[in-house]
Design an enzyme around this catalytic site. Structure first.
Site, PDB file in Angstrom:
ATOM      1  N   SER A 258     -72.302  71.834 -73.007  1.00 40.91           N
ATOM      2  CA  SER A 258     -72.918  72.506 -73.366  1.00 40.91           C
ATOM      3  C   SER A 258     -73.096  71.863 -75.051  1.00 40.91           C
ATOM      4  O   SER A 258     -74.007  71.992 -75.437  1.00 40.91           O
ATOM      5  CB  SER A 258     -73.886  73.444 -72.953  1.00 40.91           C
ATOM      6  OG  SER A 258     -74.745  73.936 -73.660  1.00 40.91           O
TER       7      SER A 258
ATOM      8  N   GLY B  66     -65.813  85.624 -78.944  1.00 32.57           N
ATOM      9  CA  GLY B  66     -66.239  84.366 -79.062  1.00 32.57           C
ATOM     10  C   GLY B  66     -65.044  83.015 -78.730  1.00 32.57           C
ATOM     11  O   GLY B  66     -65.186  81.855 -78.583  1.00 32.57           O
ATOM     12  N   GLU B  67     -64.259  84.047 -78.007  1.00 31.11           N
ATOM     13  CA  GLU B  67     -62.808  82.795 -78.252  1.00 31.11           C
ATOM     14  C   GLU B  67     -63.055  81.490 -77.153  1.00 31.11           C
ATOM     15  O   GLU B  67     -62.314  80.607 -77.069  1.00 31.11           O
ATOM     16  CB  GLU B  67     -61.838  83.448 -77.106  1.00 31.11           C
ATOM     17  CG  GLU B  67     -59.925  82.705 -76.815  1.00 31.11           C
ATOM     18  CD  GLU B  67     -59.265  83.589 -76.736  1.00 31.11           C
ATOM     19  OE1 GLU B  67     -58.094  82.200 -76.319  1.00 31.11           O
ATOM     20  OE2 GLU B  67     -59.575  84.394 -77.171  1.00 31.11           O
ATOM     21  N   ARG B  68     -64.197  81.686 -76.045  1.00 27.57           N
ATOM     22  CA  ARG B  68     -64.251  80.834 -74.602  1.00 27.57           C
ATOM     23  C   ARG B  68     -65.185  79.401 -75.517  1.00 27.57           C
ATOM     24  O   ARG B  68     -64.774  78.833 -75.174  1.00 27.57           O
ATOM     25  CB  ARG B  68     -65.012  81.556 -73.604  1.00 27.57           C
ATOM     26  CG  ARG B  68     -65.055  80.225 -72.792  1.00 27.57           C
ATOM     27  CD  ARG B  68     -65.583  81.337 -71.326  1.00 27.57           C
ATOM     28  NE  ARG B  68     -66.911  81.626 -71.456  1.00 27.57           N
ATOM     29  CZ  ARG B  68     -68.014  80.821 -70.760  1.00 27.57           C
ATOM     30  NH1 ARG B  68     -67.822  80.024 -69.924  1.00 27.57           N
ATOM     31  NH2 ARG B  68     -69.279  81.768 -71.408  1.00 27.57           N
ATOM     32  N   ARG B  69     -66.209  80.437 -75.863  1.00 25.16           N
ATOM     33  CA  ARG B  69     -67.307  79.324 -77.360  1.00 25.16           C
ATOM     34  C   ARG B  69     -66.002  78.165 -78.459  1.00 25.16           C
ATOM     35  O   ARG B  69     -65.591  77.289 -78.419  1.00 25.16           O
ATOM     36  CB  ARG B  69     -67.916  80.504 -77.710  1.00 25.16           C
ATOM     37  CG  ARG B  69     -69.418  80.186 -77.627  1.00 25.16           C
ATOM     38  CD  ARG B  69     -70.227  81.740 -77.998  1.00 25.16           C
ATOM     39  NE  ARG B  69     -69.493  82.456 -77.915  1.00 25.16           N
ATOM     40  CZ  ARG B  69     -69.777  83.689 -78.878  1.00 25.16           C
ATOM     41  NH1 ARG B  69     -70.580  83.580 -79.811  1.00 25.16           N
ATOM     42  NH2 ARG B  69     -69.075  85.072 -78.212  1.00 25.16           N
TER      43      ARG B  69
ATOM     44  N   ALA C  61     -69.767  90.415 -68.353  1.00 17.80           N
ATOM     45  CA  ALA C  61     -69.750  90.554 -67.732  1.00 17.80           C
ATOM     46  C   ALA C  61     -68.520  88.827 -67.300  1.00 17.80           C
ATOM     47  O   ALA C  61     -68.328  88.588 -66.574  1.00 17.80           O
ATOM     48  CB  ALA C  61     -70.716  90.226 -65.921  1.00 17.80           C
TER      49      ALA C  61
END
Length: 298
Positions: free
Chosen positions: A69, A96-99, A135
């Site tokens: 994405s 926002g670590e995953r981003r 979540a």
């Protein structure tokens, strides 16, 4: 605890989205370019992961979906960061670590950020708030995050409930997961057991045995609750003069089971010649709400 905590839960309880809206970016930062949204852009190599982030596991498939994405549309929501003590050009992620991880996988050199001057305490609060509200945490990670706030910053359960916008009973029950056997905690951590299963396990006399039965048989939450209730009823002392369920006729026992399966709760039917008694037992307010929703008109 400092007096400043008295008004902090109300502010933090509004959620991360409201907090980001209130935040003003710093006027200066190395190699940053402002965007129309008020966020700034930072090179990914200037950003490090948070040491306090309660989120430890990143699902590989979900991370790959996010990477695709971001590769197509870019990072739509800015990361929340703070200046790090590791250097003047280094910023630590608050949320926002995953981003950030997905942006690196997608080959991006810069990401949008909002910079906030906060201490360790507020950074941990914000990290947990975002993860809980999105979540993203498994039940055990959520419990560990709450435990961190209580142990490191002297929160009471009431304070914590206000900060994260949950009920005190939710906080208390979540913290009880930390007292489950390590094998059960591993099942929760790996997603073999859900948060619904966990609520049943914390009231069980033998949570490990119940957890194994749930996983081995692939039981739903309702089935696990019914199994737990059956075990509780079997161990409960029988009042003098009251017939045990084994003395009931087969039709009554079958009807009890049908009702228990339909409600996911323990149901006892005491039928006599001229009427009888139907008893439905619940252990949590959520179970009571479920009964009321079925019985009361909308």
């Amino acid at each position: 605890m400092e007096n400043t905590m008295n008004d902090k839960p109300t502010r933090l309880g509004r959620g991360l989205a409201a907090l980001i809206g209130d935040m003003q970016p710093l006027e200066t930062a190395p190699r940053q370019a402002e965007t129309s949204s008020g966020a700034r852009r930072l090179p990914v190599e200037f950003i490090i992961a948070s040491r306090a982030n309660p989120r430890k596991d990143f699902d590989a498939e979900l991370l790959e979906d996010l990477t695709n994405s971001i590769r197509e549309k870019g990072v739509m929501q800015p990361l929340l960061v703070r200046p790090s003590d590791q250097g003047p050009d280094v910023f630590e992620i608050i949320a926002g670590e995953r981003r950030w991880r997905a942006a690196q996988r997608a080959g991006l050199h810069e990401v949008p950020v909002i910079i906030r001057e906060v201490d360790d305490k507020e950074a941990l609060e914000l990290a947990i708030i975002e993860n809980v509200q999105r979540a993203d945490l498994n039940p055990l990670e959520e419990a560990q995050g709450y435990g961190q706030l209580i142990e490191q910053f002297d929160y009471t359960q009431n304070d914590l409930a206000q900060v994260i916008g949950k009920s005190r009973s939710h906080v208390a029950n979540t913290l009880r997961l930390l007292r489950l056997p390590s094998e059960v905690q591993t099942m929760l951590e790996h997603g073999e057991l859900t948060a619904g299963h966990a609520r049943t396990l914390i009231t069980s006399d033998d949570p490990l045995a119940l957890a194994r039965r749930i996983v081995d048989a692939g039981l739903s939450v309702r089935e696990a609750e019914a199994l737990h209730q059956q075990g509780t009823e079997a161990r409960r002392p029988q009042p003098a003069g009251e017939k045990r369920s084994s003395s009931k006729d087969a039709d009554t026992l079958a009807l009890e089971k049908q009702l228990s399966d339909a409600l996911g709760l323990s149901v006892t039917l005491d039928h006599k010649d001229r009427g009888g008694k139907l008893e439905i037992r619940y252990k949590t307010l959520e179970q009571l709400d479920g009964i009321c929703a079925r019985l009361l008109p909308h």
